[in-house]
Design an enzyme around this catalytic site. Structure first.
Site, short mmCIF file in Angstrom:
data_model
loop_
_atom_site.label_atom_id
_atom_site.label_comp_id
_atom_site.label_asym_id
_atom_site.label_seq_id
_atom_site.Cartn_x
_atom_site.Cartn_y
_atom_site.Cartn_z
CB SER A 21 -1.10 0.02 1.26
OG SER A 21 -1.58 1.23 1.34
CE1 TYR A 40 -4.22 -1.98 4.98
CE2 TYR A 40 -3.24 0.01 4.65
CZ TYR A 40 -3.62 -1.04 3.99
OH TYR A 40 -3.91 -1.29 2.76
N1 NAD Z 1 -8.59 -0.24 -1.51
C1 NAD Z 1 -7.35 0.49 -1.21
O1 NAD Z 1 -7.66 1.80 -1.33
C2 NAD Z 1 -6.07 -0.08 -1.19
C3 NAD Z 1 -4.85 0.77 -1.27
C4 NAD Z 1 -3.85 0.35 -0.91
C5 NAD Z 1 -3.47 -1.20 -0.77
N2 NAD Z 1 -4.60 -1.85 -0.84
C6 NAD Z 1 -4.53 -3.37 -0.38
O2 NAD Z 1 -5.17 -4.12 -1.55
C7 NAD Z 1 -5.63 -5.39 -0.97
C8 NAD Z 1 -7.06 -5.59 -1.40
O3 NAD Z 1 -7.62 -4.50 -0.94
P1 NAD Z 1 -8.92 -4.13 -1.52
O4 NAD Z 1 -9.40 -2.88 -1.40
O5 NAD Z 1 -9.29 -5.10 -2.73
O6 NAD Z 1 -10.04 -4.92 -0.44
P2 NAD Z 1 -11.24 -5.88 -0.56
O7 NAD Z 1 -12.04 -5.67 1.12
O8 NAD Z 1 -12.24 -5.14 -1.32
O9 NAD Z 1 -10.80 -7.19 -0.74
C9 NAD Z 1 -9.98 -8.05 0.04
C10 NAD Z 1 -10.40 -9.54 -0.20
O10 NAD Z 1 -9.48 -10.21 0.76
C11 NAD Z 1 -10.21 -11.11 1.46
N3 NAD Z 1 -9.71 -11.51 2.78
C12 NAD Z 1 -9.69 -10.63 3.90
N4 NAD Z 1 -9.11 -11.27 4.79
C13 NAD Z 1 -8.66 -12.64 4.31
C14 NAD Z 1 -7.89 -13.76 4.72
N5 NAD Z 1 -7.50 -13.94 5.80
N6 NAD Z 1 -7.72 -14.84 3.87
C15 NAD Z 1 -8.15 -14.69 2.46
N7 NAD Z 1 -8.90 -13.74 1.92
C16 NAD Z 1 -9.06 -12.62 2.94
C17 NAD Z 1 -11.63 -10.38 1.68
O11 NAD Z 1 -12.80 -11.39 1.89
C18 NAD Z 1 -12.02 -9.69 0.09
O12 NAD Z 1 -12.85 -10.48 -0.68
C19 NAD Z 1 -5.28 -5.29 0.37
O13 NAD Z 1 -4.07 -5.92 0.62
C20 NAD Z 1 -5.07 -3.87 0.82
O14 NAD Z 1 -4.40 -3.60 1.80
C21 NAD Z 1 -6.04 -1.41 -1.10
#
Ligand code: NAD
Length: 264
Positions: free
Chosen positions: A147, A160
């Site tokens: 991130s 985080y």
């Molecule tokens: N959305 C943002 O702004 C953003 C920014 C930077 C980084 N990220 C990173 O991107 C990645 C995806 O985020 P997103 O925004 O798509 O989130 P999201 O919540 O839409 O999707 C995350 C998915 O991971 C699954 N998950 C959670 N815990 C889990 C576990 N223990 N085992 C297996 N699956 C699990 C959830 O059920 C969900 O389907 C994350 O690592 C997040 O930290 C997101």
């Protein structure tokens, strides 16, 4: 034969954790579009089934595995199943993650354990599960989803942020250890991306997706938050042959946010 004219045995296989939603689901679609067979895992069986249906409807070949990345045994079983069904494992997208906000002063042991178990050890477990197959193949690409919070400080996101910074060290370390075995390991640092991550959190406060878009207008240099597909494109690039000489790197995909430091 696949549509791309590649024999089925030669078709590449990608494994994407947290593929039920957001960036993981968009990545699954991106890899399927590029001709990969795509295995997705998620802790949420309903999200997983929905994503699988979307992949199949889009013409992809997909397997879904309910699994918690915090459980190394589960990660190992998924990797073994993918290998026994498709016989190869070319790319791992270690994407599953959770967000726990709040000051470090208010964080309890359960919060710390959870964020480290999923965001750090979940990524390490996923890598550990696929590396033996990649070593045997003498090829493979791992993309770790970190991130922008790993690089830029923000108030109330300490747990985080530290978990996301730790996986950048993991990427570098694995890239260093396994490079001569044909395995590349890189990380992406997405900026603000409109996914269920934010949509569900904001919905609890009565904020709609359109309102989230309006609230994030002005983010970074492009004046908006990312769509999941824009992060998926960068992830796919790093896993692809187009990035064959890139390893141990962190690709910032934040619409220039870290250049300005301006949230909106
Ligand atoms: N959305 C943002 O702004 C953003 C920014 C930077 C980084 N990220 C990173 O991107 C990645 C995806 O985020 P997103 O925004 O798509 O989130 P999201 O919540 O839409 O999707 C995350 C998915 O991971 C699954 N998950 C959670 N815990 C889990 C576990 N223990 N085992 C297996 N699956 C699990 C959830 O059920 C969900 O389907 C994350 O690592 C997040 O930290 C997101």
């Amino acid at each position: 034969m696949s549509d791309a004219g590649i024999s089925d045995a030669g078709r590449k296989v990608a494994l994407i954790t947290g593929g039920g939603s957001g960036i993981g689901r968009a990545s699954a679609l991106r890899f399927a579009t590029a001709g990969y067979r795509v295995a997705i895992t998620d802790i949420d069986p309903a999200a997983l089934a929905d994503a699988e249906a979307q992949l199949v409807a889009a013409g992809g070949e997909s397997l879904g595995f309910p699994a918690d990345v915090a459980d190394f045994g589960a990660c190992g079983r998924v990797a073994a199943d993918v290998l026994s069904i498709w016989g190869r494992l070319d790319a791992l997208i270690a994407n599953a993650g959770v967000q726990i906000g709040g000051s470090l002063l208010d964080a309890d042991d359960a919060d710390c354990d959870k964020i480290l178990a999923v965001n750090l050890m979940g990524v390490a477990n996923s890598c550990k599960a696929v590396l033996p197959a990649m070593q045997e193949q003498r090829s493979g690409a791992i993309v770790i989803v970190s991130s922008i919070n790993a690089l830029v400080g923000s108030v109330g996101m300490t747990l985080y942020d530290m978990s996301k910074a730790a996986v950048l060290a993991l990427a570098r370390s694995l890239a260093t250890e396994f490079g001569t075995q044909g395995i590349r390991v890189n990380a992406v640092c997405p900026g603000n991306t409109i996914t269920d991550f934010h949509i569900n959190r904001m919905a609890k406060q009565g904020v709609s997706v359109d309102q989230i878009r309006a609230m994030t207008s002005g983010y970074g240099l492009l004046g908006r938050a990312a769509e999941p597909a824009e992060i998926a494109n960068a992830i796919h690039f790093l896993a692809s042959e187009e990035a064959s000489f890139i390893t141990g790197q962190t690709l910032v995909v934040d619409g220039g946010f870290s250049v300005t430091g301006r949230a909106q």
